[in-house]
Design an enzyme around this catalytic site. Structure first.
Site, PDB file in Angstrom:
ATOM      1  N   SER A  97       0.825  -1.196   0.000  1.00  0.00           N
ATOM      2  CA  SER A  97       0.000   0.000   0.000  1.00  0.00           C
ATOM      3  C   SER A  97       0.870   1.261   0.000  1.00  0.00           C
ATOM      4  O   SER A  97       1.654   1.478  -0.917  1.00  0.00           O
ATOM      5  CB  SER A  97      -0.958  -0.043   1.198  1.00  0.00           C
ATOM      6  OG  SER A  97      -2.022   0.859   1.049  1.00  0.00           O
ATOM      7  N   ASP A 154     -10.131  -5.114  -3.831  1.00  0.00           N
ATOM      8  CA  ASP A 154      -9.524  -4.128  -2.937  1.00  0.00           C
ATOM      9  C   ASP A 154     -10.361  -2.844  -2.904  1.00  0.00           C
ATOM     10  O   ASP A 154     -10.454  -2.136  -3.906  1.00  0.00           O
ATOM     11  CB  ASP A 154      -8.099  -3.807  -3.426  1.00  0.00           C
ATOM     12  CG  ASP A 154      -7.283  -3.027  -2.410  1.00  0.00           C
ATOM     13  OD1 ASP A 154      -7.878  -2.282  -1.613  1.00  0.00           O
ATOM     14  OD2 ASP A 154      -6.043  -3.160  -2.432  1.00  0.00           O
ATOM     15  N   HIS A 198      -7.925  -5.690   0.563  1.00  0.00           N
ATOM     16  CA  HIS A 198      -6.646  -4.987   0.769  1.00  0.00           C
ATOM     17  C   HIS A 198      -5.822  -5.774   1.789  1.00  0.00           C
ATOM     18  O   HIS A 198      -5.772  -5.436   2.974  1.00  0.00           O
ATOM     19  CB  HIS A 198      -6.932  -3.570   1.273  1.00  0.00           C
ATOM     20  CG  HIS A 198      -5.778  -2.629   1.168  1.00  0.00           C
ATOM     21  ND1 HIS A 198      -5.164  -2.305  -0.030  1.00  0.00           N
ATOM     22  CD2 HIS A 198      -5.131  -1.909   2.122  1.00  0.00           C
ATOM     23  CE1 HIS A 198      -4.198  -1.430   0.187  1.00  0.00           C
ATOM     24  NE2 HIS A 198      -4.154  -1.174   1.487  1.00  0.00           N
TER      25      HIS A 198
END
Length: 218
Positions: free
Chosen positions: A115, A167, A198
């Site tokens: 991320s 996600d 995610h």
């Protein structure tokens, strides 16, 4: 900027390094379990898990939390503090420099990032002035794509981009966009997706292991 780092040493003297960058609001401890999953006959890996500095994050009402950079808007392309991102990338460069000084070959150093950490990973790996072993970008986006100044030393850096198709935080479209752009720029990209949100999944970790095995084959 000096980073607080969680270090995991192999049982034999280290001859390879993976630097793993966590996501927003998390910590280096998140990925320490990966040390048990990623073992190789031809590599004694030192894992470095840096902790991001504490920063106020605009999209979270200005709350101070572990963050590699501020995010001011959560539209699909995101508005970020690119100067802070580059400061974090420079701090990662210092970690790489320290590993080179300790006798590790630059080509046996892998950057990994999840991320927000992956966005820093793109900047740090692609701009480092010596050839690295590769970059793993998980559930992330290429935040500095428009104005990055890549190093010629890493113009053929192997890239593993992995993303969840479900996600809700970083849409898979952003992973696809990064992969396409990097392929157009001549980088060798492996792009893989998984039916997950995610996060990480076991199948993904197995694919990481195969990809890393190729990087550490020599």
């Amino acid at each position: 900027m000096a980073l607080d780092v969680i270090t995991h040493e192999p049982s034999a003297p280290a001859d390879a390094v993976i630097i793993w960058l966590h996501g927003l609001g998390a910590s280096g401890n998140d990925f320490v379990p990966m040390t048990e999953h990623l073992r190789f006959e031809r590599a004694n890996i030192r894992f470095l898990f840096p902790n991001a500095p504490q920063l106020p994050v605009t999209i979270n009402q200005g709350m101070v939390m572990p963050a590699w950079y501020d995010i001011t808007d959560m539209s699909i392309d995101r508005t970020i503090d690119s100067a802070q991102l580059r400061q974090s990338a420079a701090a990662v460069h210092k970690l790489i420099d320290e590993q080179l000084a300790a006798g590790i070959s630059s080509q046996r150093i892998i950057i990994a990032g999840f991320s927000q950490g992956g966005a820093v990973g793109y900047e740090a790996a692609l701009t480092y002035p010596q050839p690295l072993g590769g970059l793993m970008a998980h559930s992330t986006y290429f935040a500095t794509a428009e104005d990055i100044k890549p190093s010629t030393a890493n113009s053929q850096l192997p890239l593993l981009i992995q993303h969840g198709t479900q996600d809700p935080v970083v849409p898979e479209l952003l992973g696809q966009k990064a992969a396409k752009l990097l392929q157009q720029r001549g980088y060798p990209v492996t792009y893989q997706t998984y039916p997950m949100p995610h996060s990480l999944c076991l199948e993904q970790v197995e694919d990481m292991k195969k990809w890393l095995g190729d990087r550490f084959a020599d």
